[in-house]
Enzyme design. Sequence first.
Site, PDB file in Angstrom:
ATOM      1  CE1 TYR A 232       9.250 -17.658 -14.925  1.00  0.00           C
ATOM      2  CE2 TYR A 232       9.142 -17.085 -12.503  1.00  0.00           C
ATOM      3  CZ  TYR A 232       9.711 -16.880 -13.662  1.00  0.00           C
ATOM      4  OH  TYR A 232      10.654 -16.009 -14.104  1.00  0.00           O
TER       5      TYR A 232
ATOM      6  CG  ASP B 294       1.841 -21.224 -13.885  1.00  0.00           C
ATOM      7  OD1 ASP B 294       2.847 -21.709 -14.144  1.00  0.00           O
ATOM      8  OD2 ASP B 294       1.254 -20.816 -14.876  1.00  0.00           O
TER       9      ASP B 294
ATOM     10  CB  SER C 187      -1.026  -0.095   0.967  1.00  0.00           C
ATOM     11  OG  SER C 187      -0.346  -0.027   2.364  1.00  0.00           O
TER      12      SER C 187
END
Length: 143
Positions: A85, A82, A64
């Site tokens: 990888y 995913d 943030s």
Amino acid sequence: METIRIQYLNDQIEHLRYIDGKSDWIDLRSAETVTLKKGEFHLIPLGVAMKLPKGFEAHIVPRSSTFKNFGIIQTNHMGVIDESYCGPDDWWYMPVIAMRDTVIRFNDRICQFRLMRHQPEIRFEEGTLSGENRGGFGSTGKQ
């Protein structure tokens, strides 16, 4: 509890941990010092490669405070890694563009990730919807 095999780029990158008991997101850090001019693009290395558990993917988003502190925007807005990888050279990166001149130092916390289960298999059924209209796109919160 799931176990993730992790490889660090070097011994100086701070090891991963939960965000001080405040969240189930895990901070990722810059693995190099990067100086960017306004408008420049850079793939910031995050210093980790992982073998995610079967059926999971990692979602990477800025912290943030990333824009406030560094003036950078993640160019793909959310990275998805995913389970395929997972090789020894499949390092994680954060693609960014600088909105102002900035310096990101080695080990600065710039983004965070969490694991998500893969989406279940779905089937689309065509037809007219019967729910109540909410007023169209952008109407949430209108009085």
